[in-house]
Design an enzyme around this catalytic site. Sequence first.
Site, PDB file in Angstrom:
ATOM      1  N   ASP A  73       2.997 -20.916 -38.421  1.00 19.75           N
ATOM      2  CA  ASP A  73       3.562 -22.255 -38.256  1.00 19.75           C
ATOM      3  C   ASP A  73       3.506 -23.079 -39.536  1.00 19.75           C
ATOM      4  O   ASP A  73       4.142 -24.129 -39.622  1.00 19.75           O
ATOM      5  CB  ASP A  73       2.811 -23.014 -37.147  1.00 19.75           C
ATOM      6  CG  ASP A  73       2.856 -22.283 -35.816  1.00 19.75           C
ATOM      7  OD1 ASP A  73       3.900 -21.670 -35.524  1.00 19.75           O
ATOM      8  OD2 ASP A  73       1.857 -22.319 -35.079  1.00 19.75           O
ATOM      9  N   ASP A  86       5.048 -25.548 -31.050  1.00 22.89           N
ATOM     10  CA  ASP A  86       4.870 -24.101 -30.975  1.00 22.89           C
ATOM     11  C   ASP A  86       4.381 -23.745 -29.570  1.00 22.89           C
ATOM     12  O   ASP A  86       3.574 -24.468 -28.997  1.00 22.89           O
ATOM     13  CB  ASP A  86       3.842 -23.694 -32.039  1.00 22.89           C
ATOM     14  CG  ASP A  86       3.429 -22.245 -31.918  1.00 22.89           C
ATOM     15  OD1 ASP A  86       4.304 -21.383 -31.995  1.00 22.89           O
ATOM     16  OD2 ASP A  86       2.222 -21.982 -31.741  1.00 22.89           O
ATOM     17  N   ASP A 142      -0.436 -24.243 -34.529  1.00 22.11           N
ATOM     18  CA  ASP A 142      -1.805 -23.879 -34.901  1.00 22.11           C
ATOM     19  C   ASP A 142      -1.899 -22.613 -35.741  1.00 22.11           C
ATOM     20  O   ASP A 142      -2.941 -22.325 -36.309  1.00 22.11           O
ATOM     21  CB  ASP A 142      -2.659 -23.698 -33.640  1.00 22.11           C
ATOM     22  CG  ASP A 142      -2.220 -22.479 -32.833  1.00 22.11           C
ATOM     23  OD1 ASP A 142      -1.058 -22.065 -32.969  1.00 22.11           O
ATOM     24  OD2 ASP A 142      -3.043 -21.943 -32.078  1.00 22.11           O
TER      25      ASP A 142
HETATM   26  P1  ADP Z   1       5.041 -16.660 -31.245  1.00 20.31           P
HETATM   27  O1  ADP Z   1       6.072 -17.603 -31.799  1.00 20.31           O
HETATM   28  O2  ADP Z   1       4.931 -16.799 -29.763  1.00 20.31           O
HETATM   29  O3  ADP Z   1       3.718 -16.766 -31.949  1.00 20.31           O
HETATM   30  P2  ADP Z   1       5.583 -14.163 -32.693  1.00 20.31           P
HETATM   31  O4  ADP Z   1       6.645 -14.555 -33.661  1.00 20.31           O
HETATM   32  O5  ADP Z   1       4.217 -13.964 -33.233  1.00 20.31           O
HETATM   33  O6  ADP Z   1       5.586 -15.165 -31.450  1.00 20.31           O
HETATM   34  O7  ADP Z   1       6.019 -12.807 -31.955  1.00 20.31           O
HETATM   35  C1  ADP Z   1       7.285 -12.703 -31.307  1.00 20.31           C
HETATM   36  C2  ADP Z   1       7.348 -11.517 -30.402  1.00 20.31           C
HETATM   37  O8  ADP Z   1       7.166 -10.299 -31.169  1.00 20.31           O
HETATM   38  C3  ADP Z   1       6.280 -11.457 -29.329  1.00 20.31           C
HETATM   39  O9  ADP Z   1       6.649 -12.184 -28.182  1.00 20.31           O
HETATM   40  C4  ADP Z   1       6.215  -9.945 -29.056  1.00 20.31           C
HETATM   41  O10 ADP Z   1       7.259  -9.561 -28.203  1.00 20.31           O
HETATM   42  C5  ADP Z   1       6.447  -9.344 -30.423  1.00 20.31           C
HETATM   43  N1  ADP Z   1       5.174  -9.055 -31.123  1.00 20.31           N
HETATM   44  C6  ADP Z   1       4.710  -9.647 -32.254  1.00 20.31           C
HETATM   45  N2  ADP Z   1       3.531  -9.124 -32.624  1.00 20.31           N
HETATM   46  C7  ADP Z   1       3.201  -8.174 -31.687  1.00 20.31           C
HETATM   47  C8  ADP Z   1       2.101  -7.286 -31.487  1.00 20.31           C
HETATM   48  N3  ADP Z   1       1.048  -7.228 -32.313  1.00 20.31           N
HETATM   49  N4  ADP Z   1       2.148  -6.480 -30.399  1.00 20.31           N
HETATM   50  C9  ADP Z   1       3.181  -6.508 -29.551  1.00 20.31           C
HETATM   51  N5  ADP Z   1       4.228  -7.324 -29.677  1.00 20.31           N
HETATM   52  C10 ADP Z   1       4.274  -8.156 -30.730  1.00 20.31           C
HETATM   53 MG    MG Z   2       2.375 -18.260 -32.876  1.00 16.76          MG
END
Ligand code: ADP
Ligand code: MG
Length: 290
Positions: A239, A38, A235
């Site tokens: 995940d 991740d 983490d």
């Molecule tokens: P990661 O795999 O890096 O944990 P997420 O699946 O949580 O990523 O989020 C993917 C994308 O969705 C982020 O890169 C962002 O662009 C958008 N995103 C998710 N949650 C938020 C939030 N609370 N505020 C702004 N953008 C968000």
């Molecule tokens: Mg994440």
Amino acid sequence: ATPTAIMVGTGNGAKAGILIRNAEALERAGKIRTLVVDKTGTLTLGSPTVTDIVPAGGSDEHTLLRLAATLEQGSEHPLAKAVLSQAASTGIAPAAVTRFAALSGKGVSGEIDGAPYSLGSPALAAERGLNIDQTTVARLQQQGKTVVVLASEKAVLGYLAIADALRDSSVGAVKRLKAMGVEVIMLTGDNAATAAAIAVQAGIDRFFAEVLPQDKAAEIDKLKAQGLVVGMAGDGINDAPALVAADVGFAVGSGTDVAIEAADVTLMRNDLASVADAIDLSRATLRKIR
Ligand code: ADP
Ligand code: MG
């Protein structure tokens, strides 16, 4: 491996902060040839900060940050924390939000003073039919930054770039895993351009980007279907299904309880080198019986 070898291996692991759930996990770890990692919080520090504020459509930095912080109040996401602390440190107090919604893997939305706004990935903005400044977005993403777009119902009001630095240990750990014959693949919900920049920094040759939380486990299943023995290190709550799907799931460091429960191995140190240590430990344990 013999029960004695397993006991010794498990005990040595515990001393090194590698908590292995059972004998099967200890034995399987040594067979891993593919490790999915991740990005946020595992490869990177997981404490992102706002680096750029780019207003658009006649908006200004102050308004942009105030609206963004207002929307992020209800979110648990690391990106939300970055936006809220940037606002706080500039003396901006968030306003009130109604009809708040967290859009998993995409962003957040809500109404401020009766008007609807969204803040999230460029993909979310595109989904909503908004016109994005691709040049600005691409420039920031090529620096390895995550770009989120603030928009009203009709127009983009600006962009926030958020950077999450690699852990110091990540580059060395990736190098070591490769030398052990383990391919490292990065998995992230972030966009492909940002993922590519981070992968280059980390020395990772392959990544899966823009994967929605509910689709992460399916990526693990696809690799397993190719006959690979697959490890997964992560983490977050997001995940957990992928940690369960993997042949060996590693919950890294300050991982959430949900991740720890889903994992076969819990690493006390928030460091990918511990995954390499666990694989080495397993290989040494397996050797003792042959
Ligand atoms: P990661 O795999 O890096 O944990 P997420 O699946 O949580 O990523 O989020 C993917 C994308 O969705 C982020 O890169 C962002 O662009 C958008 N995103 C998710 N949650 C938020 C939030 N609370 N505020 C702004 N953008 C968000
Ligand atoms: Mg994440």
